[in-house]
Design an enzyme around this catalytic site. Structure first.
Site, PDB file in Angstrom:
ATOM      1  N   TYR A  82       0.848   3.921  -2.947  1.00 52.24           N
ATOM      2  CA  TYR A  82       0.413   5.272  -2.612  1.00 52.24           C
ATOM      3  C   TYR A  82       1.455   6.299  -3.040  1.00 52.24           C
ATOM      4  CZ  TYR A  82      -1.230   9.201   0.255  1.00 52.24           C
ATOM      5  OH  TYR A  82      -1.673  10.437   0.685  1.00 52.24           O
ATOM      6  N   TRP A 111       0.829  -1.211   0.000  1.00 52.33           N
ATOM      7  CA  TRP A 111       0.000   0.000   0.000  1.00 52.33           C
ATOM      8  C   TRP A 111       0.856   1.251   0.000  1.00 52.33           C
ATOM      9  CZ3 TRP A 111      -0.367   4.270   3.125  1.00 52.33           C
ATOM     10  CH2 TRP A 111      -1.411   5.146   2.821  1.00 52.33           C
ATOM     11  N   ASP A 126      -5.793  -0.357  -1.168  1.00 46.24           N
ATOM     12  CA  ASP A 126      -6.381   0.733  -0.397  1.00 46.24           C
ATOM     13  C   ASP A 126      -7.814   0.386   0.018  1.00 46.24           C
ATOM     14  OD1 ASP A 126      -6.068   3.746   0.347  1.00 46.24           O
ATOM     15  OD2 ASP A 126      -8.034   3.591  -0.604  1.00 46.24           O
TER      16      ASP A 126
END
Length: 290
Positions: free
Chosen positions: A225, A221, A241
Site C-alpha cells: 500500500y 499489505w 488487498d
C-alpha cells in the site's frame, strides 16, 4: 492571500480526488468540503507549517496560501507531486482501455490520479494506524493522535514529528489513540526509525518494500500500500488487498498478482480504479482495509 494556479497534465476526476482526500482526512489536521470542491491542510515550507486551501475546478487547481509565505511558488512542486498532477491521465486511460475489467472503469473515470501524501512520515503513520480497520475507524484514531500530540497552527494541528512520537511511552500512546498494544508498538517503532533518519525517498519500489517488511508489525499489505500511496510508484500493486481481490472475483493474493501483470506499467492506477469503483460507485459503502 496568494493564489497559485496549477494546471494538470490531462483531465482530472475532481470528484474521485476529493472523495479520496475526504476518506483519508485527518480530523483536526485537514478539512475537506465536497460541496465547494476544496481541501484545506498544513504544508511544511521553509521549516514552518503553512495553511493551504486547494480548490478543484474543471480545468485547474488553485492553491490559496497566506501572503506572508516566502517564495510561494516553491509550493507548486510539492502540491503537484501530492496530487499527481504531472501524470498523463489520457495516456494512462488509453493504455488500460482494452482491458475487460479496468477498461470500463478508466472510461468512467479517465482523470483518476494516484493521490499521495505531502509528507512521507504522515503516509506511514496513517497506514499503520489504519491497518485492519475501517476508514472511519482510521480517521478516528488519527484524529485522536493529532489532537493529543499535534501542534496548533493556523486553526489546524500538525502531525507529531517522528522524534515527538517516538518519545511517547507505549501505554500512554495506546490509551490516547485507542490502538491495540501491538499496533502501538509498531507505530512507535516506525517513529523511532524515521527519527533516526530513515526515509523511503530515492528507494526503488522493491527496495522500499523490503525495508518496510523488515520493520516489526509491517506486513505485505502495508508495504504494498505504501509503495502505491507514499512512493506513488505507477507500476506497483497490492495483491493482498481485499477490495482488489473481491473485484477480481474473490481470488487469492497470488492470483491477483498474476492478473495485475496485464496492467503493467500502470498497475497502481488500475488498483486506484478498483478502489474508486468499490468506494464511489452507488450505493456508496465504507471500505474495510485489508
Amino acid at each position: 492571500m496568494t493564489l497559485l494556479r496549477l494546471f494538470p497534465h490531462g483531465p482530472t476526476d475532481r470528484e474521485a480526488t476529493l472523495r479520496t482526500l475526504a476518506a483519508h482526512t485527518n480530523p483536526g489536521a485537514e478539512e475537506t468540503d465536497l460541496a465547494s470542491h476544496t481541501h484545506t491542510r498544513l504544508l511544511h515550507h521553509a521549516g514552518e507549517p503553512v495553511r493551504v486551501t486547494v480548490t478543484f475546478t474543471e480545468k485547474e487547481i488553485t492553491v490559496d496560501l497566506p501572503d506572508t509565505v516566502p517564495d510561494p511558488a516553491c509550493l507548486a512542486a510539492p502540491v503537484r507531486r501530492w496530487l499527481d498532477l504531472d501524470a498523463d491521465t489520457e495516456r494512462i486511460a488509453g493504455a488500460l482501455a482494452d482491458d475487460p475489467l479496468i477498461g470500463p472503469l478508466a472510461e468512467r473515470r479517465p482523470g483518476l490520479r494516484l493521490i499521495g501524501y505531502p509528507d512521507e512520515f504522515e503516509a506511514v503513520v496513517a497506514t499503520v494506524v489504519g491497518q485492519q480497520v475501517s476508514l472511519a475507524a482510521a480517521r478516528t484514531f488519527m484524529g485522536r493522535l493529532v489532537t493529543t500530540y499535534g501542534t496548533p497552527a493556523a486553526g489546524l494541528r500538525t502531525l507529531p514529528t517522528p522524534r515527538e512520537l517516538a518519545a511517547v511511552p507505549d501505554t500512554e500512546l495506546q490509551a490516547a489513540v485507542g490502538l491495540t498494544l501491538a499496533r502501538t508498538r509498531t507505530l512507535r517503532t516506525v517513529a523511532q526509525r524515521w527519527a533516526d533518519g530513515f526515509t523511503l525517498a530515492h528507494l526503488t519500489a522493491g527496495e522500499a518494500r523490503r525495508a518496510l517488511l523488515a520493520l516489526p508489525g509491517i506486513g505485505p499489505w502495508t508495504a504494498d500500500y505504501l509503495t502505491v500511496r507514499a512512493l506513488q510508484h505507477p507500476d506497483t500493486f497490492a495483491p493482498g488487498d481485499l477490495v482488489a481481490r473481491r473485484a477480481l472475483g474473490s481470488v487469492t493474493a497470488d492470483q491477483a498478482r498474476t492478473i495485475a501483470e496485464r496492467w503493467a506499467p500502470w498497475r497502481s492506477y488500475a488498483l486506484m480504479h478498483l478502489w474508486a469503483d468499490a468506494a464511489y460507485t452507488p450505493p456508496a459503502r465504507e471500505r474495510t482495509r485489508a
